[in-house]
Design a protein around this motif. Structure first.
Motif, PDB file in Angstrom:
ATOM      1  N   LYS A   1       0.808  -1.230   0.000  1.00  0.00           N
ATOM      2  CA  LYS A   1       0.000   0.000   0.000  1.00  0.00           C
ATOM      3  C   LYS A   1       0.839   1.275   0.000  1.00  0.00           C
ATOM      4  O   LYS A   1       0.336   2.349  -0.318  1.00  0.00           O
ATOM      5  CB  LYS A   1      -0.876   0.049   1.267  1.00  0.00           C
TER       6      LYS A   1
ATOM      7  N   ARG B   1       1.845   2.326   2.864  1.00  0.00           N
ATOM      8  CA  ARG B   1       1.180   2.915   4.035  1.00  0.00           C
ATOM      9  C   ARG B   1       2.197   3.291   5.096  1.00  0.00           C
ATOM     10  O   ARG B   1       3.120   2.529   5.382  1.00  0.00           O
ATOM     11  CB  ARG B   1       0.208   1.876   4.607  1.00  0.00           C
TER      12      ARG B   1
ATOM     13  N   SER C   1      -7.863  -0.860   4.177  1.00  0.00           N
ATOM     14  CA  SER C   1      -8.514  -0.813   2.868  1.00  0.00           C
ATOM     15  C   SER C   1      -7.505  -1.213   1.785  1.00  0.00           C
ATOM     16  O   SER C   1      -6.314  -0.922   1.905  1.00  0.00           O
ATOM     17  CB  SER C   1      -9.058   0.587   2.614  1.00  0.00           C
TER      18      SER C   1
ATOM     19  N   ASN D   1      -6.303  -0.308  -1.054  1.00  0.00           N
ATOM     20  CA  ASN D   1      -5.931   0.710  -2.045  1.00  0.00           C
ATOM     21  C   ASN D   1      -4.489   1.142  -1.791  1.00  0.00           C
ATOM     22  O   ASN D   1      -3.946   0.880  -0.716  1.00  0.00           O
ATOM     23  CB  ASN D   1      -6.853   1.925  -1.928  1.00  0.00           C
TER      24      ASN D   1
ATOM     25  N   SER E   1     -10.561   4.886  -1.512  1.00  0.00           N
ATOM     26  CA  SER E   1     -10.754   3.494  -1.090  1.00  0.00           C
ATOM     27  C   SER E   1     -11.532   2.700  -2.141  1.00  0.00           C
ATOM     28  O   SER E   1     -12.385   3.244  -2.834  1.00  0.00           O
ATOM     29  CB  SER E   1     -11.512   3.457   0.234  1.00  0.00           C
TER      30      SER E   1
ATOM     31  N   GLU F   1     -15.641   3.503   5.195  1.00  0.00           N
ATOM     32  CA  GLU F   1     -15.050   2.584   6.164  1.00  0.00           C
ATOM     33  C   GLU F   1     -15.830   2.561   7.478  1.00  0.00           C
ATOM     34  O   GLU F   1     -16.552   3.490   7.804  1.00  0.00           O
ATOM     35  CB  GLU F   1     -13.594   2.992   6.468  1.00  0.00           C
TER      36      GLU F   1
ATOM     37  N   HIS G   1      -6.053  12.193   1.826  1.00  0.00           N
ATOM     38  CA  HIS G   1      -6.462  10.813   2.018  1.00  0.00           C
ATOM     39  C   HIS G   1      -7.618  10.621   1.046  1.00  0.00           C
ATOM     40  O   HIS G   1      -8.240  11.603   0.659  1.00  0.00           O
ATOM     41  CB  HIS G   1      -6.984  10.693   3.456  1.00  0.00           C
TER      42      HIS G   1
HETATM   43 MG    MG Z   1      -7.796   3.187   4.281  1.00  0.00          MG
END
Ligand code: MG
Ligand code: AMP
Length: 335
Positions: A54, A56, A141, A143, A149, A178, A229
């Motif tokens: 991701k 992330r 998620s 993505n 998302s 979410e 985001h």
């Molecule tokens: Mg997310």
């Protein structure tokens, strides 16, 4: 690199998903909110692959998903009685509760915190997946970090192709935003992220609840927020409901420059606007269900998305505006 497969959910694909999960690989799966990117919650190496795939930030913890009937006291301490009452009312469903961890879930998934968020999705396909693997699944998620998302298997594929072996395809997600994240470690529950289980619904069961200070309170444009985001890959602008004239000027400015413009708004506001439009629906539930799908569509059809504040009077507006202000943050302002 993986040759990413998209498979409809059946016995064969679930067997394959189980094989991947138990050997430390990632599997994307549908839920009633958005698609999740799952890994074995007790396996540090598997969880690291989620953050890598991701992109992330490593200080953003993951939610652990379990099947309905799984004894969550294997993973967490339920410190407060109200948590049990909330679970009875809203679980399975789009509510994640954050408890004290017993240390079984990987520290990579909890980012070293002594708490862990647990969710039991209500979606039939999510339940089939979680039952088939039989183990707790850590999943954010599915993505690329910061992007919108995913609410279809194709959205997942566009972001993660080559990075994961398998996407389970369960069609379009019903809820679209979410889960509500609720801290239940203290005497009063605290909403850390708003969602379809609203503050009002929580108060109805517990008597009271608080909102985390981090939630934006300004319902309309919030310039200068620290991070983006949920962002589509096109320019964005966000206007208040009474700013249609300003929005129209921006639209025609783009048209004159030979660029594509498109509005994003609820059906009621759409009546006041001419030109390309992506319609979100009328009720809070409809708008939440359509939001991410329309943001994905926008990046394919326009250079700028001109969005409007949502105000249906429903409690769900808080969750919708939380996503929309972040998706459109950094939007240019036309005085
Ligand atoms: Mg997310
Ligand atoms: P995502 O799955 O990408 O939609 O993000 C998961 C969300 O749950 C993030 O907003 C996290 O900050 C939140 N979350 C997960 N676990 C915890 C936890 N132990 N404490 C606080 N927030 C959490």
């Amino acid at each position: 690199m993986y040759d990413t497969e998209i498979l409809k959910i059946d016995e064969r694909s679930l067997e394959l998903a189980k094989k991947y999960i138990l050997s430390g690989e990632l599997v994307a799966f549908p839920t009633e909110t958005v698609y999740g990117l799952g890994a074995l919650a007790t396996d540090d190496g598997a969880i690291r692959k989620i953050y890598e795939a991701k992109g992330r930030p490593s200080d953003n913890p993951l939610i652990v998903h379990v099947y309905d009937g799984y004894d969550i006291e294997r993973l967490v301490k339920i410190g407060n009685d109200y948590a049990k009452r909330l679970a009875k009312a809203y679980i399975p469903g789009p509510l994640t509760m954050v408890y004290k961890s017993k240390g079984i879930v990987s520290k990579v998934a909890t980012c070293g915190l002594d708490t862990v968020g647990i969710r039991v999705p209500s979606d039939e396909n999510a339940q089939r997946f979680l039952r088939a693997v039989g183990v707790p699944i850590a999943a954010p998620s599915a993505n690329a970090s910061k992007h919108t998302s995913p609410v279809t298997a194709m959205h997942v594929y566009e972001d993660l192709k080559g990075k994961i072996p398998l996407i389970l395809d369960g069609g379009k997600c019903a809820g679209g935003i979410e889960s509500t994240v609720l801290d239940v470690t203290g005497e009063t529950p605290v909403i850390l992220r708003s969602g379809l289980v609203t503050g009002e619904m929580i108060e109805r069961i517990v008597g009271n609840c608080e909102y985390s200070k981090n939630l934006p309170t300004d319902k309309a444009r919030a310039p200068g927020m620290k991070y983006r985001h949920y962002t589509p890959k096109c320019e964005t602008a966000l206007f208040k409901r009474d700013e249609t004239e300003k929005a129209k000027r921006l639209y025609s400015e783009y048209e004159k420059a030979g660029k594509r413009a498109c509005y994003l708004c609820d059906n009621e506001l759409a009546e006041k606007l001419d030109g390309n439009k992506l319609l979100l629906g009328r009720t809070g539930e409809e708008i939440a269900a359509n939001l991410y799908d329309k943001l994905h569509e926008a990046e394919k059809i326009t250079d700028i998305l001109i969005a409007f504040e949502v105000d249906t009077g429903s409690d769900i507006d808080v969750g919708i505006m939380n996503r929309l202000t972040k998706a459109c943050d950094g939007a240019r302002f036309i005085p």
